[in-house]
Enzyme design. Structure first.
Site, mmCIF file in Angstrom:
data_model
loop_
_atom_site.group_PDB
_atom_site.id
_atom_site.type_symbol
_atom_site.label_atom_id
_atom_site.label_comp_id
_atom_site.label_asym_id
_atom_site.label_seq_id
_atom_site.Cartn_x
_atom_site.Cartn_y
_atom_site.Cartn_z
ATOM 1 N N LYS A 35 -14.971 40.712 -29.452
ATOM 2 C CA LYS A 35 -14.908 42.094 -29.937
ATOM 3 C C LYS A 35 -13.464 42.596 -29.940
ATOM 4 O O LYS A 35 -13.016 43.256 -30.893
ATOM 5 C CB LYS A 35 -15.783 42.977 -29.037
ATOM 6 C CG LYS A 35 -15.950 44.404 -29.516
ATOM 7 C CD LYS A 35 -16.710 45.231 -28.493
ATOM 8 C CE LYS A 35 -18.107 44.674 -28.236
ATOM 9 N NZ LYS A 35 -18.841 45.477 -27.228
ATOM 10 N N THR A 121 -23.725 58.389 -21.636
ATOM 11 C CA THR A 121 -24.906 59.207 -21.346
ATOM 12 C C THR A 121 -25.582 58.635 -20.109
ATOM 13 O O THR A 121 -26.109 57.518 -20.144
ATOM 14 C CB THR A 121 -25.876 59.204 -22.533
ATOM 15 O OG1 THR A 121 -25.182 59.672 -23.698
ATOM 16 C CG2 THR A 121 -27.076 60.097 -22.265
ATOM 17 N N PHE A 149 -21.173 63.518 -28.431
ATOM 18 C CA PHE A 149 -22.232 64.024 -29.310
ATOM 19 C C PHE A 149 -22.104 63.412 -30.709
ATOM 20 O O PHE A 149 -22.213 64.104 -31.715
ATOM 21 C CB PHE A 149 -22.160 65.549 -29.398
ATOM 22 C CG PHE A 149 -22.198 66.239 -28.058
ATOM 23 C CD1 PHE A 149 -23.356 66.268 -27.311
ATOM 24 C CD2 PHE A 149 -21.064 66.848 -27.539
ATOM 25 C CE1 PHE A 149 -23.403 66.901 -26.077
ATOM 26 C CE2 PHE A 149 -21.089 67.483 -26.314
ATOM 27 C CZ PHE A 149 -22.268 67.505 -25.575
ATOM 28 N N ARG A 151 -22.803 61.422 -34.135
ATOM 29 C CA ARG A 151 -23.881 61.050 -35.044
ATOM 30 C C ARG A 151 -23.451 59.783 -35.765
ATOM 31 O O ARG A 151 -22.365 59.748 -36.358
ATOM 32 C CB ARG A 151 -24.142 62.156 -36.067
ATOM 33 C CG ARG A 151 -24.553 63.495 -35.486
ATOM 34 C CD ARG A 151 -24.459 64.586 -36.549
ATOM 35 N NE ARG A 151 -23.095 64.748 -37.025
ATOM 36 C CZ ARG A 151 -22.756 65.366 -38.163
ATOM 37 N NH1 ARG A 151 -23.707 65.855 -38.959
ATOM 38 N NH2 ARG A 151 -21.496 65.489 -38.514
ATOM 39 N N CYS A 264 -30.041 55.982 -29.237
ATOM 40 C CA CYS A 264 -29.860 57.181 -28.422
ATOM 41 C C CYS A 264 -31.162 57.926 -28.143
ATOM 42 O O CYS A 264 -31.622 57.941 -27.000
ATOM 43 C CB CYS A 264 -28.853 58.124 -29.092
ATOM 44 S SG CYS A 264 -27.161 57.521 -29.033
ATOM 45 N N LYS A 327 -31.207 54.547 -39.663
ATOM 46 C CA LYS A 327 -30.783 55.663 -40.503
ATOM 47 C C LYS A 327 -29.768 55.142 -41.504
ATOM 48 O O LYS A 327 -29.188 54.072 -41.310
ATOM 49 C CB LYS A 327 -30.181 56.797 -39.649
ATOM 50 C CG LYS A 327 -28.904 56.403 -38.915
ATOM 51 C CD LYS A 327 -28.288 57.562 -38.156
ATOM 52 C CE LYS A 327 -27.694 58.593 -39.095
ATOM 53 N NZ LYS A 327 -26.947 59.653 -38.390
#
Length: 437
Positions: A35, A121, A149, A151, A264, A327
């Protein structure tokens, strides 16, 4: 400032690149040398719009580098912990091994005056526990908790121009030091009007869990209403428009469909329930179990709708699933409802082909028994039914005439209610939406 970012997965890689964009000198550290090699070469190990271009830009400035050695964190003033907290196997609780290991490894690189900032989180109580460990080492360093937060699909924008910052800091002088350091890190977005809230550790840890629980509840609520609409003949999209006009409710996240997924929402609400149980407050969150159950039930419902769509039996039916990611604008297939539905259809005798612009490699690793075709037109060839399950723009743009040239039978299930039903029906298609007449 000099910043280290510990953990270069989705959160960490984006955060490191964005901090360099804001003008800081950043080192991103991860235990995975593959990575690190990819990132140092300017290649994102996952799909996120805008990230490859940002990596190329900031690497060229010399303000960003990546390393697999924790020793390279030495000399940084602020250290961000961005490692993952996946769901424990066989349990609802979060797996904290990676956070604890990263924190323990970082301790040897800390210097007096440093600020350690958690972004992962985590279950409430984690920050206080780590702060106690830090105090025992007497390093004159301070811990803050600064939840993310992001998206997926908008992570770069959400990091550079967030809608709010939340700082969880200890009381007294160390807290002031942490607040001042974070204000300096985020000076550019703060100067542009981003709101800032300073809180205690526990409140800051709860913000992400509470926000995701609310969003999940809103999604499951409208999907429950879709179930009611299906048996009454009502239209859930009009219903959502009507109740969304109430400013106390709002229209966002009131889109009925196949449910939520990703890395999430599902795991965060389950971890929240688990932690509440450990603290003796499990009764307060029992509603989240039904939220989770409704979400899982949507997937079963889509399988049943598909069975009806193709005439009552799935055996031997050729089904094309448009979308594998949970999504659009993401290659994330973790807990993807689209992939789950595809696998269930295959188990019940259907011949399933899955297509997706970005997520096929990840999907193949999770469900190798499915057939994958990257070109969606070829994927539709001789299909008995199309299932639009991830609302990529290219799938929303498909016309009934275009699709009709490839399929065997004109059946389509719009799992996201993004197609114009009247247009498809007028073109001779048997169209089925979610919670619509």
């Amino acid at each position: 400032m000099r910043i280290s970012v510990i953990g270069c997965g989705y959160l960490g890689a984006v955060h490191a690149a964005c901090m360099a964009k804001l003008g800081h000198d950043v080192v991103g550290i991860d235990v995975d040398p593959r990575k690190i090699g990819e990132l140092q070469a300017g290649r994102a190990p996952f799909f996120e719009p805008g990230l490859p271009e940002l990596l190329e830009e900031v690497l060229a400035t010399g303000r960003l580098k990546f390393s697999s050695s924790m020793a390279d964190a030495k000399g940084a003033e602020v250290h961000f912990l961005c490692v993952g907290t996946p769901q424990r196997k066989g349990e609802y609780a979060a797996d904290m091994r990676f956070v604890d290991a990263a924190f323990a490894s970082l301790l040897d690189s800390l210097e007096p005056g440093n600020v350690v900032v958690g972004k992962s989180t985590v279950p409430v109580g984690t920050a206080a526990r780590l702060a106690d460990d830090l105090a025992e080492r007497q390093l004159d360093a301070v811990l803050a908790w600064n939840p993310e937060f992001l998206r997926e699909g908008f992570a770069v924008k959400d990091t550079l121009s967030p809608d709010r910052f939340v700082y969880g800091v200890p009381e007294g002088e160390p807290g002031s030091r942490a607040t001042a350091a974070l204000d300096e890190v985020y000076s550019t977005p703060l100067s542009l009007g981003t709101r800032r809230l300073v809180a205690d550790y526990a409140t800051a840890e709860l913000v992400k869990a509470a926000a995701n629980s609310f969003l999940a509840t809103k999604i499951s609520f409208i999907n429950a209403m879709a179930e009611v609409c299906e048996v009454t003949g009502a239209d859930v999209t009009v219903l959502a428009d009507a109740i969304g006009m109430d400013e106390r409710i709002g229209r966002k996240f009131l889109n009925a469909g196949i449910g939520f997924g990703g890395g999430c929402l599902p795991k965060d609400i389950r971890a929240f329930m688990a932690r509440a149980g450990e603290l003796g407050a499990d009764q307060a969150l029992t509603f989240l179990r039904e939220v989770d159950d409704i979400n899982v039930r949507r997937r079963i419902r889509v399988v049943e709708l598909t069975r009806v769509l193709v005439g009552g039996s799935l055996l031997g039916k050729r089904i094309t699933v448009l979308g594998a990611a949970f999504k659009p604008n993401s290659d994330d297939v973790r807990d993807s409802p689209a992939l789950s539905i595809a696998a269930q259809l295959q188990l019940q005798g259907a011949d399933v082909t899955v297509t997706d612009p970005e997520a096929i490699d990840g999907a193949r690793q999770r469900f190798p028994e499915l057939t994958y075709e990257p070109h969606f037109e070829r994927a539709m060839d001789k299909a008995d039914a199309l299932l639009l399950l991830t609302e990529w723009q290219e799938y929303k743009d498909i016309t009934p005439e275009q699709a009709g040239r490839f399929v065997c039978t004109k059946n389509i299930l719009d799992g996201r209610n993004v197609l114009e039903a009247s247009v498809w029906r007028a073109a001779g298609w048997n169209y089925k939406g979610i919670g619509t007449p």
